[in-house]
Enzyme design. Structure first.
Site, PDB file in Angstrom:
ATOM      1  N   TRP A  32       0.832  -1.204   0.000  1.00  0.00           N
ATOM      2  CA  TRP A  32       0.000   0.000   0.000  1.00  0.00           C
ATOM      3  C   TRP A  32       0.864   1.251   0.000  1.00  0.00           C
ATOM      4  CZ3 TRP A  32      -0.533   4.269   3.121  1.00  0.00           C
ATOM      5  CH2 TRP A  32      -1.674   5.061   2.917  1.00  0.00           C
ATOM      6  N   HIS A  33       1.989   1.200   0.700  1.00  0.00           N
ATOM      7  CA  HIS A  33       2.843   2.376   0.813  1.00  0.00           C
ATOM      8  C   HIS A  33       3.636   2.662  -0.459  1.00  0.00           C
ATOM      9  CE1 HIS A  33       1.961   2.089   5.132  1.00  0.00           C
ATOM     10  NE2 HIS A  33       2.330   3.347   5.178  1.00  0.00           N
ATOM     11  N   GLY A  34       3.818   1.688  -1.306  1.00  0.00           N
ATOM     12  CA  GLY A  34       4.535   1.976  -2.530  1.00  0.00           C
ATOM     13  C   GLY A  34       4.883   0.738  -3.327  1.00  0.00           C
TER      14      GLY A  34
END
Length: 467
Positions: free
Chosen positions: A319-321
C-alpha cells in the site's frame, strides 16, 4: 496545493470557509464538493476526472447492490466487479510499472511501461470507496442515494490526499446533518494550528539534517552521523504525517465534521504491536476490518492466523509503494508483530518500561531505513549503523551536526509525548478567562511562527503525498 502553504492558508481556505458558511445548509455539501475538486485539480488537473470516475463508479455500484440485495448472486457479482475495478485502477497507476520492471528483469525482456505520475491520494480515496461498497453489501451502512452527499464523502479535501482513511459509517449521519458551533470551529482551528506547527516548525527543519545524511555515500558515514540522520527522519516522518492528519481533523471540525484520530503518540509505545495501534490508526483499522477478519482473523487456528498476518503486512507494505523496500518493510514489521503475538509480548510486559521502550524504538528506527531507502542503499546504511564499513564513531561533521541539533532533537522528543498537550490543557483550566487568553496567545504565536517559517522556507515537502 498542500495545507502547509501560503496559498492554501491565506487564499483557498478563507474563500472556501466564507462561501461555505454563507451558503444555506442544503447547499453546503455541494459547496464542499466544488471546493474539493478545485483543491485537487490545482495540482492534478487531469486526474481530477479519475477521482470523479471513481466516485460515480462506486455510487452506481452501491445503488445496484442495494437494489439486488435480496438476490445474493447478483449483489455479490456487483461487489466483486466494484472491488476488481477499484483494484485495477489502483494497480494500473501505482503498480503496473513495478510489475513490468520485475518481469523484464526476471525474463530478460524489454516491455515498455507507460511513465505516468501517481495520482495524489489515490490509495486513500480508493480505500474509502472500497470500504463503502463492502459495508453496503454487508448491510452495515445504508446506501447513499444522494450523489452530492456521496461525492462529499469521497472528495472532501481535508482528508482527500493523505487521509485519515474515513469509513463511510463514521460520517454517514454527518453527511445529512451536522452541527456547527463557534466552539467546534475553535477546536478545529486549534487542531489545525497544532498540525501546522508540527509540520513547519518540527518536521521541516529536522528533515534538512536527514537530507544531508541521506545524500552522503555510505562509505563516508560515521556510526554517529548515520544514527543522527535516521533519528532525524524518525522525527520528521512522524511530525510530517501526524501534523497533516491533525490539520485534516481540524479542517473537518471547521466544516462541521468529526474525522477520526490517526495518531496517538506512537513513539511512547512499549512494543511494536502497540506502536501499530498508535501509528496511522485508520490504515490499521482498515486492514483489520476488510482483510484480516474476513480471512478468518485468529478464529481458525494458529497456522491460518499466521497466514492472515502475513497477508496483512504484505499488503501494508505494498500500500505504501510499488517497490521492494516497502514490501520488505511491511514484512519486517509483520515479523515483529507475529513474534510478539506468539511469545514476546508477555516478556515485554514484565521487563522495565525503559527496556521495552528501547527495544521498540530501535526496531522502529531500523524499519524507517527500509522505508525511506531502496534496498541497495538501505543494506549498507544499516551496516554503518552497526559499525560495518563505517568511518569510525564520529568525525568533525558528526560533532557539528550533534551540537547544532541537540536542542532541536530534545524538543522533538518532548513533543512526541503527550506532555505539551497536557500542559496546554492544564493552562486552559487554570482560571477560565486567564487560561483561555493564555492558550489563545500560545496558538497565535504558533501560527505566527509557522507562517514566518513558510514565508522564507525553501524546504517544505510532504512525505505521504507519494502514497
Amino acid at each position: 496545493m498542500v495545507f502547509s502553504s501560503l496559498l492554501f492558508l491565506f487564499q483557498f481556505l478563507p474563500v472556501a470557509l466564507l462561501v461555505y458558511y454563507l451558503s444555506p445548509n442544503r447547499l453546503r455539501n455541494a459547496v464542499l464538493v466544488v471546493a474539493s475538486l478545485v483543491f485537487y485539480a490545482w495540482g492534478e488537473p487531469l486526474y481530477v476526472f479519475l477521482m470523479i470516475f471513481s466516485t460515480l463508479f462506486d455510487y452506481a455500484n452501491g445503488l445496484l447492490i442495494d437494489k439486488y440485495r435480496h438476490r445474493k448472486p447478483v449483489a455479490r457479482t456487483v461487489l466483486i466487479f466494484s472491488l476488481l475495478g477499484n483494484a485495477a485502477v489502483l494497480g494500473f497507476f501505482k503498480y503496473a510499472g513495478f510489475l513490468i520492471d520485475n518481469i523484464n528483469r526476471l525474463f530478460h525482456v524489454h516491455i515498455q511501461a507507460a511513465e505516468l505520475p501517481l495520482p495524489i491520494g489515490i490509495s486513500f480515496y480508493t480505500f474509502q470507496t472500497m470500504s463503502y461498497i463492502v459495508d453496503v453489501y454487508r448491510g452495515s451502512v445504508p446506501v447513499q442515494k444522494n450523489i452530492v452527499a456521496f461525492g462529499t464523502y469521497v472528495t472532501m479535501f481535508p482528508q482527500l490526499v493523505a487521509g485519515p482513511i474515513v469509513k463511510y459509517g463514521d460520517i454517514a449521519a454527518q453527511l445529512a446533518s451536522r452541527r456547527m458551533t463557534l466552539e467546534k470551529f475553535g477546536e478545529g482551528a486549534e487542531w489545525f494550528i497544532r498540525g501546522l506547527a508540527k509540520k513547519a516548525l518540527l518536521a521541516n527543519p529536522i528533515g534538512s539534517l536527514w537530507m544531508s545524511v541521506k545524500s552522503t555515500p555510505a562509505e563516508e558515514l560515521t556510526i554517529g552521523y548515520a544514527w543522527l540522520g535516521i533519528i532525524a527522519f524518525t522525527f520528521q516522518i512522524y511530525f510530517d504525517f501526524s501534523g497533516y492528519s491533525d490539520m485534516a481533523r481540524g479542517l473537518g471540525k471547521m466544516f462541521g465534521f468529526e474525522l477520526p484520530v490517526n495518531f496517538n503518540y506512537p513513539y511512547i509505545s512499549r512494543s511494536v504491536t502497540e506502536f501499530w495501534r498508535r501509528w496511522h490508526i485508520t490504515l490499521g483499522s482498515w486492514f483489520r476490518e476488510y482483510v484480516y477478519i474476513p480471512l478468518g482473523g485468529n478464529r481458525r487456528g494458529l497456522r491460518i492466523q499466521l497466514r492472515n498476518l502475513l497477508a496483512v503486512w504484505l499488503l501494508t507494505g505494498l500500500w505504501h509503494g510499488a517497490s521492494w523496500n516497502f514490501i520488505v518493510w511491511g514484512l519486517y514489521f509483520g515479523f515483529f508483530v507475529t513474534v510478539e503475538k506468539l511469545a514476546l509480548l508477555k516478556w515485554l510486559q514484565r521487563v522495565p518500561a525503559l527496556v521495552s521502550h528501547i527495544y521498540t524504538m530501535l526496531t522502529v528506527i531500523v524499519g524507517w531505513v527500509l522505508f525511506e531507502m531502496d534496498l541497495g542503499t538501505a543494506g549498507p546504511f544499516i551496516g554503518v549503523m552497526l559499525g560495518f564499513g563505517a568511518r569510525g564513531w564520529a568525525d568533525d561533521r558528526t560533532l557539528y551536526a550533534l551540537s547544532t541539533n541537540l536542542v532541536p532533537l530534545a524538543v522533538l522528543a518532548l513533543c512526541a509525548t503527550p506532555l505539551p498537550r497536557k500542559a496546554l490543557m492544564h493552562l486552559a483550566q487554570k482560571g477560565k478567562r486567564g487560561g483561555a487568553i493564555a492558550v489563545s496567545a500560545a496558538y497565535g504565536i504558533l501560527l505566527a511562527l509557522s507562517t514566518a517559517y513558510l514565508v522564507t522556507a525553501t524546504y517544505n515537502p510532504f512525505l505521504y503525498f507519494r502514497f
